[in-house]
Design an enzyme around this catalytic site. Structure first.
Site, PDB file in Angstrom:
ATOM      1  N   ASP A   1      10.390  -1.154   5.292  1.00 49.98           N
ATOM      2  CA  ASP A   1       9.348  -0.481   4.493  1.00 49.98           C
ATOM      3  C   ASP A   1       9.820  -0.293   3.067  1.00 49.98           C
ATOM      4  O   ASP A   1      10.506   0.675   2.775  1.00 49.98           O
ATOM      5  CB  ASP A   1       9.017   0.874   5.141  1.00 49.98           C
ATOM      6  CG  ASP A   1       7.936   1.624   4.387  1.00 49.98           C
ATOM      7  OD1 ASP A   1       7.217   0.990   3.582  1.00 49.98           O
ATOM      8  OD2 ASP A   1       7.829   2.845   4.590  1.00 49.98           O
TER       9      ASP A   1
ATOM     10  N   GLU B   1       4.350   3.824  -4.148  1.00 48.56           N
ATOM     11  CA  GLU B   1       3.474   3.925  -2.976  1.00 48.56           C
ATOM     12  C   GLU B   1       3.869   5.127  -2.144  1.00 48.56           C
ATOM     13  O   GLU B   1       3.034   5.858  -1.625  1.00 48.56           O
ATOM     14  CB  GLU B   1       3.561   2.645  -2.126  1.00 48.56           C
ATOM     15  CG  GLU B   1       2.522   2.573  -1.008  1.00 48.56           C
ATOM     16  CD  GLU B   1       2.943   3.197   0.318  1.00 48.56           C
ATOM     17  OE1 GLU B   1       2.116   3.241   1.243  1.00 48.56           O
ATOM     18  OE2 GLU B   1       4.092   3.656   0.444  1.00 48.56           O
TER      19      GLU B   1
ATOM     20  N   HIS C   1      11.345   5.361   7.233  1.00 53.96           N
ATOM     21  CA  HIS C   1      11.619   6.425   6.254  1.00 53.96           C
ATOM     22  C   HIS C   1      12.962   7.106   6.501  1.00 53.96           C
ATOM     23  O   HIS C   1      13.125   8.285   6.183  1.00 53.96           O
ATOM     24  CB  HIS C   1      10.469   7.460   6.226  1.00 53.96           C
ATOM     25  CG  HIS C   1       9.249   6.918   5.548  1.00 53.96           C
ATOM     26  ND1 HIS C   1       8.110   7.677   5.313  1.00 53.96           N
ATOM     27  CD2 HIS C   1       8.976   5.689   5.039  1.00 53.96           C
ATOM     28  CE1 HIS C   1       7.205   6.928   4.705  1.00 53.96           C
ATOM     29  NE2 HIS C   1       7.709   5.725   4.531  1.00 53.96           N
TER      30      HIS C   1
ATOM     31  N   ASP D   1       4.543 -16.685   7.521  1.00 51.14           N
ATOM     32  CA  ASP D   1       3.651 -17.846   7.643  1.00 51.14           C
ATOM     33  C   ASP D   1       2.177 -17.419   7.620  1.00 51.14           C
ATOM     34  O   ASP D   1       1.318 -18.173   7.135  1.00 51.14           O
ATOM     35  CB  ASP D   1       3.964 -18.646   8.911  1.00 51.14           C
ATOM     36  CG  ASP D   1       5.271 -19.443   8.781  1.00 51.14           C
ATOM     37  OD1 ASP D   1       5.775 -19.593   7.652  1.00 51.14           O
ATOM     38  OD2 ASP D   1       5.775 -19.908   9.818  1.00 51.14           O
TER      39      ASP D   1
HETATM   40  N1  PHE Z   1       2.172   3.063   3.906  1.00 57.23           N
HETATM   41  C1  PHE Z   1       3.116   3.503   4.912  1.00 57.23           C
HETATM   42  C2  PHE Z   1       4.443   3.738   4.225  1.00 57.23           C
HETATM   43  O1  PHE Z   1       4.806   3.007   3.344  1.00 57.23           O
HETATM   44  C3  PHE Z   1       3.274   2.513   6.023  1.00 57.23           C
HETATM   45  C4  PHE Z   1       2.014   2.182   6.703  1.00 57.23           C
HETATM   46  C5  PHE Z   1       1.340   1.013   6.368  1.00 57.23           C
HETATM   47  C6  PHE Z   1       1.522   2.999   7.672  1.00 57.23           C
HETATM   48  C7  PHE Z   1       0.146   0.700   6.998  1.00 57.23           C
HETATM   49  C8  PHE Z   1       0.341   2.684   8.329  1.00 57.23           C
HETATM   50  C9  PHE Z   1      -0.333   1.528   7.991  1.00 57.23           C
HETATM   51  O2  PHE Z   1       5.159   4.626   4.573  1.00 57.23           O
HETATM   52 ZN    ZN Z   2       6.843   4.216   3.630  1.00 57.30          ZN
HETATM   53 ZN    ZN Z   3       5.277   1.175   3.192  1.00 52.15          ZN
END
Ligand code: PHE
Ligand code: ZN
Ligand code: ZN
Ligand code: CA
Length: 471
Positions: free
Chosen positions: A127, A161, A279, A298
């Site tokens: 992530d 984000e 996280h 892909d």
């Molecule tokens: N956006 C969240 C994050 O970065 C991850 C996530 C993506 C959760 C899509 C649910 C759906 O922590």
């Molecule tokens: Zn995240």
């Molecule tokens: Zn994320």
């Protein structure tokens, strides 16, 4: 086994010549192969950046800016025009990195994005190093492919984000009206290699959206079970969705627990999170399912190729250009719809050029297969012509028609057959066939190839280098 399994060409030739009945194949992969090794190397680089910068790549810390600089240099070297867009947050300055591939119709922009920032406690490799590395490698491969995109292709690497989708919101809020209306679709990739993987497709089918169905079709073609997920406001597609734009994406799972039903279809461990390091400091470059990464890069590749070529009804390509996308099948099944499998790089039949072709029939058992593509023939054209190269071989003998190939045009639900070929007179040499489609100027038409075989003795209708050109 049928023709498209991994039999050696010699064995396959023997089987098909004998005209034996053989069983269905696994579906064939569609689209370009985006290198998973290169994508993993990008993730290793992001890990090194975190290691050199206090263990994270988070907004306001040096590891974030270092990530931006590194991705930017890669894209610049590949020929992208990059823009770094700074904005302020409560944790300090963040940056969006936007990369435009020169070319395509700038009034129809297709966008692909991923957030590049991590949380503050760790390096953020799944992530969202995974989504960032995936779109980066696809962007590099696309630029190197020599494709001529119909639409203008843009990649966004979003900052902050993790602080509330700040970068993508900032980007969208600062578009001019003209820039905003030029964007035709946005696809988001936030976590694509979760170690206890799930294959989720954003359940967004608003705004005339084909994106969701294109992703599920891609997974179907790979034989991978998928589930919809309602991601609503949880990632960067939300800002684009709030503009009313078609959006979509894929996701491999975060903190949610995998059920036993999900473990039985995807493997992995029931009762554990899709990403137990979500996280956390352990979201490192070992916190990845590399098979999932391979499949999902892909998928990104298939979508970038398809959406770069998509007909949004904006500026038509110039006269003389080919209206058909992926006309020689070298991008796999991209831009063609129909039966899974016939568009193939199998060496059991030659391509007219390149390595891929459309091989309809050849099963030696009762089956019907089809492939089609829809294009709009400009009303301003003087003439329109459809052509393709065909090589037809058969194990049938005699003068009775058993197996056929029809070449058809569908307009407003009305199907016209331009030609029918069969086992009778099939010859294994390449011949180009042409048809006048001038009567279809000003219409949206579906060009369709349909092969039907009876219960024994194969006939292979191999087609390559299709063209629908105007003058
Ligand atoms: N956006 C969240 C994050 O970065 C991850 C996530 C993506 C959760 C899509 C649910 C759906 O922590
Ligand atoms: Zn995240
Ligand atoms: Zn994320
Ligand atoms: Ca080809």
């Amino acid at each position: 086994m049928r023709k498209r399994t991994l039999l050696t060409p010699l064995v396959l030739a023997a089987v098909t010549t004998a005209g034996l009945t053989i069983a269905p194949p696994a579906a064939l992969a569609a689209g370009p192969d985006i290198s998973v090794a290169n994508t993993k190397a990008h993730l290793d680089q992001l890990q090194s950046i975190a290691n050199a910068n206090g263990g994270n790549r988070s907004t306001g810390r040096p590891g974030y800016k270092a990530s931006v600089d590194w991705v930017k240099a890669k894209l610049d070297a590949a020929g992208y025009t990059t823009t770094v867009q700074p904005f302020s947050t409560s944790s300090g300055t963040s940056y969006n990195l936007v990369a435009d591939l020169p070319g395509g119709d700038t009034s129809s922009v297709v966008m692909f994005g991923a957030h590049l920032d991590s949380v503050s406690v760790g390096p953020g490799i799944n992530d969202n190093g995974s989504g960032s590395a995936g779109i980066l490698e696809t962007a590099l491969t696309y630029a190197a492919s020599g494709q001529t995109p119909r639409n203008h292709v843009r990649f966004g690497f979003w900052g902050a984000e993790e602080l509330g989708l700040l970068g993508s919101k900032y980007y969208v809020n600062n578009l001019t009206t003209a820039q905003r209306s030029a964007i035709k679709s946005y696809q988001n990739f936030d976590m694509i290699a979760s170690p206890n993987v799930g294959y989720f497709v954003y359940d967004d089918n608003t705004a005339g959206n084909g994106i969701r169905d294109d992703f599920t079709k891609y997974y179907d073609g790979k034989g991978i079970p998928w589930e919809y997920i309602d991601v609503q406001g949880r990632s960067d597609h939300a800002a684009f969705r709030s503009l009313g734009l078609p959006t979509g994406g894929i996701f491999s799972g975060a903190e949610t627990t995998k059920t036993s039903a999900q473990a039985s279809k995807w493997g992995g461990t029931a009762g554990q999170a899709f990403d137990a390091c979500y996280h956390r400091s352990c979201d490192t470059n070992t916190n990845l399912d590399l098979k999932a990464l391979d499949v999902n890069v892909d998928a990104i590749g298939a979508m970038v190729w398809a959406y770069a070529a998509k007909d949004y009804g904006t500026t038509p390509p110039p006269a003389g250009g080919n209206l058909l996308a992926n006309p020689g099948f070298e991008s796999g099944a991209v831009s063609w719809t129909g039966t899974s499998g016939p568009i193939t790089s199998s060496t059991s039949r030659p391509a007219h050029s390149g390595t891929w072709k459309m091989w309809l029939g050849g099963n030696g058992s009762t089956a019907s297969e089809n492939e089609q593509q829809t294009v709009t023939i400009p009303s301003t054209a003087a003439t329109a012509q459809l052509s393709f190269w065909g090589r037809f071989d058969t194990a049938e003998v005699g003068s009775t028609v058993y197996d056929t190939l029809k070449v058809q045009v569908v307009r407003n639900g009305v199907t016209t057959t331009l030609a029918t070929y069969s086992n009778v007179g099939a010859s294994a040499t390449w011949v180009q066939r042409s048809f006048d489609l001038s009567a279809y100027r000003g219409s949206s038409v579906t060009v369709k190839f349909v092969a039907t075989e009876d219960s024994s003795a194969q006939t292979s209708f191999v087609i390559d280098d299709t063209a629908l050109t105007t003058s």
